[in-house]
Structures are given as C-alpha cells and as structure tokens.
Design a protein around this motif. Structure first.
Motif, mmCIF file in Angstrom:
data_model
loop_
_atom_site.group_PDB
_atom_site.id
_atom_site.type_symbol
_atom_site.label_atom_id
_atom_site.label_comp_id
_atom_site.label_asym_id
_atom_site.label_seq_id
_atom_site.Cartn_x
_atom_site.Cartn_y
_atom_site.Cartn_z
ATOM 1 N N VAL A 1 -8.916 1.381 -4.005
ATOM 2 C CA VAL A 1 -8.937 2.786 -3.584
ATOM 3 C C VAL A 1 -8.945 2.892 -2.055
ATOM 4 O O VAL A 1 -8.326 3.784 -1.471
ATOM 5 N N GLU A 2 -9.605 1.951 -1.377
ATOM 6 C CA GLU A 2 -9.611 1.977 0.089
ATOM 7 C C GLU A 2 -8.229 1.666 0.656
ATOM 8 O O GLU A 2 -7.813 2.237 1.664
ATOM 9 N N ASN A 3 -7.515 0.764 -0.022
ATOM 10 C CA ASN A 3 -6.151 0.471 0.400
ATOM 11 C C ASN A 3 -5.273 1.712 0.303
ATOM 12 O O ASN A 3 -4.498 2.014 1.200
ATOM 13 N N VAL A 4 -5.428 2.435 -0.817
ATOM 14 C CA VAL A 4 -4.620 3.632 -1.016
ATOM 15 C C VAL A 4 -4.977 4.689 0.036
ATOM 16 O O VAL A 4 -4.123 5.418 0.531
ATOM 17 N N ALA A 5 -6.243 4.739 0.407
ATOM 18 C CA ALA A 5 -6.713 5.778 1.334
ATOM 19 C C ALA A 5 -6.324 5.499 2.789
ATOM 20 O O ALA A 5 -6.372 6.399 3.624
ATOM 21 N N LEU A 6 -5.932 4.241 3.087
ATOM 22 C CA LEU A 6 -5.722 3.845 4.490
ATOM 23 C C LEU A 6 -4.762 4.753 5.282
ATOM 24 O O LEU A 6 -5.083 5.140 6.402
ATOM 25 N N PRO A 7 -3.577 5.115 4.717
ATOM 26 C CA PRO A 7 -2.688 5.966 5.526
ATOM 27 C C PRO A 7 -3.336 7.291 5.918
ATOM 28 O O PRO A 7 -3.046 7.839 6.981
ATOM 29 N N TYR B 1 -4.214 9.473 -6.803
ATOM 30 C CA TYR B 1 -2.944 8.738 -6.880
ATOM 31 C C TYR B 1 -3.092 7.438 -7.669
ATOM 32 O O TYR B 1 -2.153 6.991 -8.324
ATOM 33 N N LEU B 2 -4.291 6.845 -7.631
ATOM 34 C CA LEU B 2 -4.529 5.654 -8.457
ATOM 35 C C LEU B 2 -4.442 6.034 -9.932
ATOM 36 O O LEU B 2 -3.913 5.270 -10.757
ATOM 37 N N GLU B 3 -4.937 7.192 -10.251
ATOM 38 C CA GLU B 3 -4.874 7.674 -11.630
ATOM 39 C C GLU B 3 -3.418 7.840 -12.046
ATOM 40 O O GLU B 3 -3.017 7.469 -13.147
ATOM 41 N N MET B 4 -2.613 8.357 -11.098
ATOM 42 C CA MET B 4 -1.194 8.568 -11.375
ATOM 43 C C MET B 4 -0.496 7.248 -11.734
ATOM 44 O O MET B 4 0.361 7.223 -12.604
ATOM 45 N N VAL B 5 -0.881 6.165 -11.065
ATOM 46 C CA VAL B 5 -0.241 4.870 -11.371
ATOM 47 C C VAL B 5 -1.026 4.125 -12.455
ATOM 48 O O VAL B 5 -0.747 2.966 -12.747
ATOM 49 N N GLY B 6 -2.026 4.765 -13.035
ATOM 50 C CA GLY B 6 -2.736 4.196 -14.177
ATOM 51 C C GLY B 6 -3.753 3.136 -13.822
ATOM 52 O O GLY B 6 -4.047 2.245 -14.618
ATOM 53 N N LEU B 7 -4.306 3.195 -12.636
ATOM 54 C CA LEU B 7 -5.254 2.145 -12.228
ATOM 55 C C LEU B 7 -6.602 2.731 -11.812
ATOM 56 O O LEU B 7 -7.331 2.139 -11.029
ATOM 57 N N LYS B 8 -6.946 3.863 -12.391
ATOM 58 C CA LYS B 8 -8.185 4.510 -12.011
ATOM 59 C C LYS B 8 -9.386 3.601 -12.240
ATOM 60 O O LYS B 8 -10.304 3.535 -11.425
ATOM 61 N N ASP B 9 -9.354 2.869 -13.352
ATOM 62 C CA ASP B 9 -10.500 2.017 -13.701
ATOM 63 C C ASP B 9 -10.589 0.775 -12.820
ATOM 64 O O ASP B 9 -11.548 0.024 -12.892
ATOM 65 N N ALA C 1 0.953 3.723 -4.996
ATOM 66 C CA ALA C 1 -0.010 4.815 -4.808
ATOM 67 C C ALA C 1 -0.270 5.021 -3.328
ATOM 68 O O ALA C 1 -0.354 6.148 -2.838
ATOM 69 N N ARG C 2 -0.400 3.905 -2.576
ATOM 70 C CA ARG C 2 -0.635 4.002 -1.137
ATOM 71 C C ARG C 2 0.546 4.689 -0.436
ATOM 72 O O ARG C 2 0.368 5.486 0.486
ATOM 73 N N ALA C 3 1.786 4.365 -0.903
ATOM 74 C CA ALA C 3 2.969 4.968 -0.286
ATOM 75 C C ALA C 3 3.046 6.465 -0.592
ATOM 76 O O ALA C 3 3.562 7.243 0.200
ATOM 77 N N MET C 4 2.492 6.853 -1.745
ATOM 78 C CA MET C 4 2.614 8.253 -2.181
ATOM 79 C C MET C 4 1.497 9.150 -1.637
ATOM 80 O O MET C 4 1.627 10.372 -1.644
ATOM 81 N N VAL C 5 0.392 8.534 -1.196
ATOM 82 C CA VAL C 5 -0.816 9.306 -0.939
ATOM 83 C C VAL C 5 -0.632 10.334 0.189
ATOM 84 O O VAL C 5 -1.277 11.363 0.214
ATOM 85 N N THR C 6 0.288 10.061 1.122
ATOM 86 C CA THR C 6 0.510 11.003 2.223
ATOM 87 C C THR C 6 1.541 12.062 1.860
ATOM 88 O O THR C 6 1.917 12.861 2.704
ATOM 89 N N GLU C 7 2.036 12.026 0.602
ATOM 90 C CA GLU C 7 3.096 12.937 0.147
ATOM 91 C C GLU C 7 4.273 12.897 1.105
ATOM 92 O O GLU C 7 4.634 13.912 1.718
#
Lengths: 223, 417
Positions: free
Chosen positions: A101-107, A125-133, A153-159
């Motif tokens: 989740v921290e990786n996804v949040a970095l941008p 966004y992690l939920e969107m790619v199915g990795l919430k758990d 998810a990381r690429a998508m997080v900034t929309e």
C-alpha cells in the motif's frame, strides 16, 4: 490525447551519432488501447521514454493532453510525469522496504497529499487490482503477477491521462500474463488511454491497434 | 521534510547497513568529542591562570616615584619626586577616563591593645584600594569615603593582627574595640585579608589601614603618598591614559619627559591583555585542530552518502519516473546526512561534556588542587557553536551526493540488465 510530429532523436557520443528515431508521426486518441511493437534496436523503448517524458527529443513536437512537452525543466518534467503519466515496468520496480500500500501511495507523496488520504486512496486502487488483503505485505512476499498488479495500482493512483507499460508481461508466465492483460483491458474499458510496448505478438493482439516500428520509423498502424 | 516517509527511508538504509553507518558516525563522534574535550581542558588552563587574578581590578596601573636619572630645570639627577594628595586631586580632575585613584602611604607602626604591643605597618588609604586589590572583608567594613572626609579615627586590621591582639578564636571580637596605633587611639571597624592566601599576599593579613587624611593629620606625613593605583572607566583602557598621567606628574614634579625613571609605573592591564591574548590564541589553535578532526569525519559521511546514492540509483530512477523533483531527492539525501552527523555529533558532544564535567567533579570532590589546572568547563556558546558546525557540516557532507542523486538519469537507472 497524444500527438507526435516528426519526432527525431539521436544518441550522440564523441565520435558517432546514432539516429534512433528518424521522424515519427503518431496520433493516439483518448481512450485508445495501443501497443507498440518492434524488434530490439527498433527505437520502441526510446519512443516510450519520450512519451513518458523520461527522455527528451531533438526535433519535432510532442503534445500530451494539449500541452507541448518540449524544453521542460527537470521540475516541470517531474510535474507532468506525476500528473499525466502512469508507468508500468517489466521488472515491476517496486521499493522493497515499503509495503504494497505504501508503494501504491508513493506518487501521491510527490503531490503533497497527506498520509491518511494517500493510504486511503492507495487502498482503493489495491482493491481494484484485487490485492486488498495483501496491502501490508512487502514486495518480496508477493508473486510476480501480484507485484505487477501492485505496480499497475501505483500507476493508476494519480488518475493519469495515459498509462504507459514497458513489456509489462515480459517477466511473467503465460497465465499471469493473461491476468495482467485482462487488468489492462478493464482499465481501458473504464476509458483510460493505455499504451504498451511489447515484442510478443499474442500480447499485442489483445490491444485495439498495433503500431509497428522498425529502424526508427513507423511501418504501419493497422486498425 | 521530516514526515514519516522520510524517517522510514532513513531508518531503512541505516538498518540495512548498521556497521557501515556506525563506523561513519564514529568519525563525526570522535571529531566533536575531541573538539569539546580540548576546549574544555583549555578552559581549565585559562581558569587556573585567571583564578589568581581573582576579583581584583584588571584595568589598572600602579604609579610610584623613584630617583631621577636626568638633570632637568636646574635639578640634579638622583632626586626622588614626592607624590602628594594634590597630585591625585589634579589627575582626577584633568585626565579623561579615570574611574578612581587609590593612593597608599605606608609607615611602620606599633599597635597595642591592653598590654599586647606588636609592630605592624600602618597604611593610609582612600576608600578604593579594596576595589583594586579585591580584598576580602571577614567582618565589619573597609575604609569609607565619609571616614576620609571627616578624618575619622577608625582602623581596619588584618585578620592575623586581630588574632594576635584578641586571641586566636576571638579575632571577631575586635570590632568596635579601641586600639592604639603609634600612640593614637583608633576604633576597629573591620577585619580584612587577601582574596587568596599566597606567599606574596601574606602581608595583607598583617597590615592595618586608616584613612589617609587621618594619617596626614595624626602622624605628620604631610600629604605625601608612596604610590597609587589608577583605574580606567570601563569604556577606556588604562593604557590610553597611562601617558597623560605620567606626563602630568613629570611636569608637576620637574622630571624630564625623556627620563625613564623618576615617575615609575606598572600597567597591569597590559600584562593581563598579554595573558588573555595567549589564551585566545591557544583556543583558536584548539578550534582549528578540533575542526580539522571533525572535517575528516564529515568527509567520511560524504563518502558513505556517495555510496548510498550509487547503491540507490535504481530507486532514485523509480522515484523520478513517479514524479519526484530534483529538490525532493536532494532534500532526502541531505536529511539523511544531517541526521547521521547530528546524532553522532550530539553523542560526541554529550560524551565530551560528560568527561570534562566528571574531571571537574572528581577534582572538586577530592579537593585536588593543581597549579595550572582548575575547573575545566564547556560553555553553552561552545556547545551551541559545535551544534551549528554539525548542522553545517552535515549539509556540506550531503550536498555533493545529493547533487549526484538529482542528476541520476531515469532512463539509464531503469534499464533492465
């Protein structure tokens, strides 16, 4: 969305000059799902780097979402990379000391979003790619396919306006490749512009349009 | 700048390379430790020397007369000018920058109380000699201006005088009693002694002091004074008025201006300045050596940060691709370098201060008295200065590696091998 006119790029050393792109003209509309194909040395990676504002070009014009990307300062380039573009790499390029989740949040950190909002959005966004758990797992505790999904998810997080993927399935087996491609498909169906570079025909065929590139020129662009 | 992510990264790199970070930190630790230790010990030397000056006035010169060596205005050489109270009044009124003048005339005397008769010197003084010499008053008071104006028959006696006349344990009973000095009765108003007991201050214990005006009236010393001390106002240096004082006296007593003798003097301020200067240069030297040691440590940090940047090239490339500006990247490297220098430097500062403090404590507790070493200390300014140096050096140490990091080309950094 993307407009390239007569893009030329040469790598110059002290003695030689290697012309990699010899005049690329390309238009990618908003919401398109495009793949760029070519053998190694064809210039497809250079083209992707220019599209991703990681590299500059010598001649021509590149317009992204109506903005001219030319002679940018480091700071401006960083800004556009952060706001307009989402990157997915062949080798995932996650930071090992951060959780998923921290990786996804970095941008979002570079957009000065506060930590709570960052993590909340990243979780979504992690939920969107199915990795919430798997959110508090570190990258080395995840499989290759899972890592690539975290990277997406990381690429998508900034929309971003455009999702750029450089051989996103290159390090994956065929089953996981399939899963990842499905994910791209899904993102495309939600209206995002997706450009991916590959040399695998079956991967390219999953996209709407294949752009063949050879010796620094576009051969065809079959619909 | 100091949000959780920054700390997380710094901790992650430090945890990954514990030994390397520790060795780097040791360099800075040692640098600051040595700097603080040396400055503290230097302070000990300085304090030992200045302790002997005590609370005496430092901006002071002493003036006396001696036989002349040149003929002048019809006078033969060998004559001793007689300084008198009028000279003091004249100087006080005509020389700018004089704070006060403390003259002294000493005659031998026989002091008696009941059947005890002892011979001690009698000093005639104005009220300021106690400020010049920094005497300690054990009981009662010293000579006051009103004693002088009214030529009172009061006397201040040295502690040993009181012990001899009134008995060893009863010296403080002397206050208020009447004693006889050279046949004249005086009331004891104070008991005094030197600030520090040294072989050369013993005589202060065995002296008696009366107002100079009383002395001139009672003992026929006719306005004469033997020597005097001149103190300059705080904004003046006594050296500034030394020449004025001397030339006025030479003129008043017909001493040739070219005569090195006749009017003599000793400038304490000049001597004091010399010693102050000596210790200032010692401290400059110690700073230079200490900072030199520190620079070696800082270069170590810089080196390590360089390696850190090299190792993290790929990570920096990823961050740039995700939108990190060069500023953000430089800042993260700078922060890491400042944190390492600051923590290790702070520990060095702590260790140095602790060592100096315990040396001071042990010496004081066991009453160890060393001639040239006393009360080593680290002043707050030195501590703050050291911290400032640490922050600056941490920034310098991180700057070059930070620039290197900012120049990382993401295309090259992200190339898959």
């Amino acid at each position: 969305m993307i407009q390239l006119r007569n893009i030329k790029k040469a790598y110059k050393t002290e003695f030689t000059s290697l012309q990699v792109l010899k005049g690329i003209d390309l238009i990618i509309e908003e919401g398109e799902f495009v793949s760029i194909m070519g053998s190694s040395g064809s210039g497809k990676s250079t083209l992707l780097n220019i599209l991703g504002i990681l590299d500059d070009y010598d001649e021509g014009t590149y317009t992204l979402a109506g903005e001219l990307m030319k002679n940018l300062s480091e700071k401006q380039a960083a800004y556009y990379r952060n706001r307009f573009i989402g990157f997915v790499f062949q080798s995932f390029n996650l930071l090992n000391f951060k959780t998923a989740v921290e990786n996804v949040a970095l941008p979002l950190y570079y957009q000065k979003v506060n930590r709570d909002q960052r993590l909340e959005k990243a979780m979504h966004y992690l939920e969107m790619v199915g990795l919430k758990d798997w959110s508090d797992h570190h990258p080395n505790q995840l499989s290759g396919g899972q890592q690539q999904r975290v990277a997406i998810a990381r690429a998508m997080v900034t929309e971003p306006k455009v999702l750029l993927a450089d051989e996103p399935t290159g390090a994956l087996d065929s089953t996981t490749s399939h899963e990842v491609m499905n994910l791209f498909q899904e993102i495309h169906q939600n209206g995002k512009t997706v450009v991916l570079v590959t040399h695998e025909q079956d991967i390219a065929e999953k996209t709407e349009r294949i752009i063949n590139i050879q010796d620094g020129l576009i051969l065809n662009s079959n619909e | 700048m100091f949000d959780r992510d920054t700390w997380q990264e710094i901790l992650a790199t430090i945890r990954k390379h514990k030994l390397r970070t520790a060795l780097t930190a040791l360099g800075v630790f040692w640098g600051i430790f040595m700097l603080i230790f040396m400055l503290g010990m230097g302070e000990g030397l300085r304090n030992a020397v200045f302790r002997d000056f005590g609370s005496r006035a430092k901006n002071v010169m002493y003036v006396w007369s001696s036989p002349t060596s040149k003929p002048y205005r019809g006078f033969q050489p060998g004559r001793v000018p007689r300084l008198n109270l009028d000279d003091i009044t004249y100087l006080d009124e005509n020389v700018d920058g004089i704070d006060y003048i403390a003259p002294r005339t000493t005659i031998s005397g026989s002091i008696s109380y009941n059947e005890n008769v002892e011979s001690y010197n009698i000093r005639g003084e104005l009220s300021d000699m106690i400020t010049v010499e920094g005497y300690k008053v054990y009981k009662g008071r010293y000579i006051q201006p009103s004693d002088i104006e009214e030529s009172r028959k009061v006397i201040v006696i040295g502690k040993r005088v009181a012990e001899v006349l009134f008995g060893k344990g009863e010296w403080d009973k002397a206050i208020g009693k009447y004693i006889t000095a050279n046949g004249v009765e005086f009331q004891v108003v104070g008991i005094f002694g030197p600030e520090f007991l040294k072989p050369w201050t013993q005589e202060d214990l065995e002296a008696t002091v009366i107002p100079l005006t009383t002395m001139h009236r009672a003992f026929g010393t006719g306005g004469q004074i033997h020597y005097f001390a001149v103190s300059a106002l705080p904004q003046y240096k006594v050296s500034d008025i030394e020449n004025d004082v001397k030339s006025i006296l030479q003129q008043r007593h017909s001493v040739s201006p070219q005569d090195p003798r006749g009017i003599g003097g000793f400038n304490l301020e000049k001597e004091f300045d010399k010693i102050t200067g000596l210790f200032n240069s010692i401290s400059v030297f110690l700073w230079i050596v200490g900072i030199g040691t520190l620079i070696a440590g800082v270069i170590g940090v810089s080196n390590i940060m360089m390696i850190v940047v090299k190792e993290r090239t790929k990570e920096i490339g990823i961050r740039k691709a995700l939108g990190a500006t060069p500023g953000v990247i430089i800042r993260s490297i700078l922060t890491e370098s400042i944190v390492i220098t600051l923590i290790s430097g702070y520990l060095g500062l702590l260790a140095g201060t602790l060592l100096i403090g315990s040396i001071d404590y042990i010496m004081e507790y066991n009453e160890i008295n060393v001639q040239m070493f006393y009360n080593p200390e680290v002043s707050l300014q030195v501590g703050i200065g050291a911290l400032l140096i640490l922050i600056i050096s941490g920034t310098i140490a991180g700057f070059i590696p930070g620039m290197m990091a900012a120049k990382v080309n993401p295309v090259l950094a992200l190339k898959d091998e």
